[in-house]
Design a protein around this motif. Structure first.
Motif, short mmCIF file in Angstrom:
data_model
loop_
_atom_site.label_atom_id
_atom_site.label_comp_id
_atom_site.label_asym_id
_atom_site.label_seq_id
_atom_site.Cartn_x
_atom_site.Cartn_y
_atom_site.Cartn_z
N GLY A 221 -0.72 8.39 29.02
CA GLY A 221 -1.49 7.42 28.24
C GLY A 221 -1.38 5.98 28.62
O GLY A 221 -1.92 5.12 27.91
N ALA A 222 -0.69 5.65 29.71
CA ALA A 222 -0.60 4.25 30.10
C ALA A 222 -1.98 3.72 30.48
O ALA A 222 -2.73 4.37 31.22
CB ALA A 222 0.36 4.07 31.26
N TYR A 314 12.36 10.74 27.26
CA TYR A 314 12.49 9.42 26.65
C TYR A 314 11.26 8.54 26.81
O TYR A 314 10.84 7.90 25.85
CB TYR A 314 13.73 8.71 27.22
CG TYR A 314 14.97 9.56 27.13
CD1 TYR A 314 15.44 10.00 25.89
CD2 TYR A 314 15.66 9.97 28.26
CE1 TYR A 314 16.56 10.81 25.78
CE2 TYR A 314 16.78 10.79 28.17
CZ TYR A 314 17.22 11.20 26.93
OH TYR A 314 18.33 12.02 26.83
N VAL A 315 10.69 8.47 27.99
CA VAL A 315 9.57 7.56 28.19
C VAL A 315 8.28 8.12 27.60
O VAL A 315 7.51 7.40 26.96
CB VAL A 315 9.38 7.23 29.69
CG1 VAL A 315 8.28 6.19 29.86
CG2 VAL A 315 10.68 6.70 30.29
N LEU A 319 5.84 6.18 24.96
CA LEU A 319 4.43 5.89 25.16
C LEU A 319 3.58 6.48 24.04
O LEU A 319 2.58 5.89 23.62
CB LEU A 319 3.96 6.43 26.51
CG LEU A 319 4.65 5.84 27.75
CD1 LEU A 319 4.05 6.42 29.02
CD2 LEU A 319 4.55 4.32 27.77
N ALA A 320 3.99 7.64 23.53
CA ALA A 320 3.26 8.26 22.41
C ALA A 320 3.35 7.39 21.16
O ALA A 320 2.36 7.21 20.45
CB ALA A 320 3.81 9.65 22.13
N VAL A 321 4.52 6.84 20.88
CA VAL A 321 4.68 5.97 19.71
C VAL A 321 3.88 4.69 19.88
O VAL A 321 3.19 4.24 18.96
CB VAL A 321 6.18 5.66 19.48
CG1 VAL A 321 6.35 4.57 18.42
CG2 VAL A 321 6.91 6.93 19.06
N ALA A 329 5.29 10.59 16.36
CA ALA A 329 4.32 11.17 17.28
C ALA A 329 5.01 12.10 18.27
O ALA A 329 6.11 11.82 18.76
CB ALA A 329 3.59 10.07 18.04
N GLN A 330 4.37 13.20 18.55
CA GLN A 330 4.91 14.18 19.48
C GLN A 330 4.23 14.03 20.84
O GLN A 330 3.01 13.99 20.93
CB GLN A 330 4.69 15.60 18.95
CG GLN A 330 5.36 15.86 17.61
CD GLN A 330 6.86 15.74 17.68
OE1 GLN A 330 7.50 16.32 18.55
NE2 GLN A 330 7.43 14.98 16.76
N ALA A 331 5.03 13.93 21.88
CA ALA A 331 4.48 13.77 23.22
C ALA A 331 4.07 15.10 23.83
O ALA A 331 3.27 15.12 24.77
CB ALA A 331 5.51 13.09 24.12
#
Length: 429
Positions: A221-222, A314-315, A319-321, A329-331
């Protein structure tokens, strides 16, 4: 191992630094893929006007109360997009699906199939014969029947996907508030690393971490991914971090253990609020996190597989949050699978994080580890075709002599697999 931080504890430490950003009044044509930061309310009712749900003929119910069939002269035509016209008593008006119906409380639409007119393109007939009528079904979609103007069409937290985009467009929504998709800077470290497409010389290695982490950031999602590289001497890393802090997230790889040239730890650890230490996981025991300017800095190990799984742990959740504003939020989407052959046993007190490929099974997918045996954390060539990952917690079996052993999951044992955004086994999408 009581001093080791758990995966959950370190993830919470990383997510505590998340600061989601809201973009206000984003035009709807630029909101696709974003998550709504506020309720989106309808400007228009749906439907906007009374319209026909069928291709057919509008008429007055009072004209078809006697036993049929009924012969009615045709007073006009209302194609879709045309203004409505009046239907005189004792007449019918041809009307198309979605077209406005004539005014009148007793107006109903008779489908063309219930008349003497053949379906399909036809010239406007002078009269029609109506064979049957169900007076209890008007075939009219009333204005505001779906929703009125001002109601919430899409609630905060919804992603603007294709269906939501259509609903918002039909409701006349012009702009929405959304969470900004995060920007990410990736910094690989190490004097021995050579960037693609250059070939390494003596004592050098291809820099696989930089394109790998950049690709993972884009997949998760970046909105933008910037790439940097730093050597091992510390000179210039602080300046690189300053430049990279224009992004929301900075991810570094390597330089965080206890070596003499661990440049990231040397530069970042003295900063207030930073944390470096061991996490109870394999691969990827050394981890780090800090703030650098307004950016969240996540420091991953340098071994490629360790960097890979640490990004997922972790990353990706970070990014999901940031992209949703939801700290829960679940990645990844978990599915139930069973273990295939080749899983190693976790060490005592440490979780084993294993990338897996999925194959067809009898009732459940079978998860096969990316490599067999010790799951070498530098075996980047084994990361091809990965569908997800599983976390194997150490299961302690008490032996008769009071000692404890750790068991690997046997074939057929249940596993929880966290699917990557696009897995290779299409049946698991």
């Amino acid at each position: 191992m009581a001093d080791l931080t758990s995966i959950a504890q370190h993830r919470a430490r990383v997510l505590a630094l998340a600061r989601p950003k809201v973009c206000q009044s984003v035009p709807l044509d630029r909101a696709y893929g974003h998550v709504l930061a506020g309720d989106a309310r309808a400007i228009l009712a749906n439907p906007i006007f009374d319209n026909s749900a069928m291709d057919g003929f509008a008429l007055h119910a009072a004209d078809v109360t006697d036993p049929g069939p009924w012969v009615l002269p045709v007073a006009g035509d209302i194609p879709a997009g045309a203004p409505r016209i009046t239907c005189p008593p004792g007449h019918a008006v041809r009307v198309m699906t979605g077209a406005p119906v004539p005014p009148g409380e007793d107006i109903l639409v008779v489908p063309v199939e219930q008349t003497s007119v053949p379906a399909g393109p036809q010239t406007l007939p002078e009269q029609i014969t109506v064979r049957t009528v169900d007076v209890n079904r008007s075939h009219i979609r009333l204005a505001g029947g779906k929703h009125a103007a001002g109601v919430v069409v899409a609630a905060a937290g919804m992603r603007v996907d294709a269906g939501t985009l259509a609903a918002l467009t039909s409701a006349g929504v012009q702009a929405v508030d959304v969470y900004a998709r995060p920007t990410v800077a990736v910094i690989s470290t190490g004097d021995e690393l050579v960037p693609w497409p250059d070939l390494p010389g003596a004592s050098q290695l291809p820099d696989s971490n930089l394109p790998m982490i950049a690709a993972l950031a884009a997949e998760h999602g970046a909105a933008e991914v910037r790439r940097f590289h730093s050597g091992d001497r510390g000179r210039g890393l602080a300046e690189l971090l300053d430049e990279a802090s224009a992004c929301d997230v900075i991810v570094t790889t390597g330089g965080i253990s206890a070596g003499a040239f661990d440049v990231v730890r040397e530069v970042v650890a003295p900063r207030e609020g930073s944390w470096f230490g061991p996490v109870a996981q394999r691969p990827g025991t050394p981890q780090g996190v800090a703030s650098w300017g307004e950016a969240t800095l996540v420091c991953l190990p340098g071994n490629p597989v360790a960097a890979y799984v640490s990004f997922l742990l972790y990353v990706a959740p970070l990014l999901a949050v940031l992209g949703t504003g939801n700290r829960a939020a679940q990645a990844f989407r978990p599915i139930r699978a069973v273990a295939g052959p080749g899983f190693a046993a976790p060490r005592k007190g440490r979780s084993l994080v294993v990338p897996v490929r999925l194959t067809e099974g009898d009732g459940a997918p079978v998860a096969v580890p990316f490599s067999t045996g010790a799951h070498n954390s530098s075996d980047v060539t084994a990361l091809t075709g990965i569908d997800g990952f599983t976390v194997i917690e150490p299961v302690v079996d008490a032996a008769a002599d009071g000692t404890a052993g750790v068991a690997a999951p046997g074939e057929g044992e249940p596993l929880l697999v966290y699917l990557l955004g696009r897995c290779n086994a299409g049946q698991w999408l």
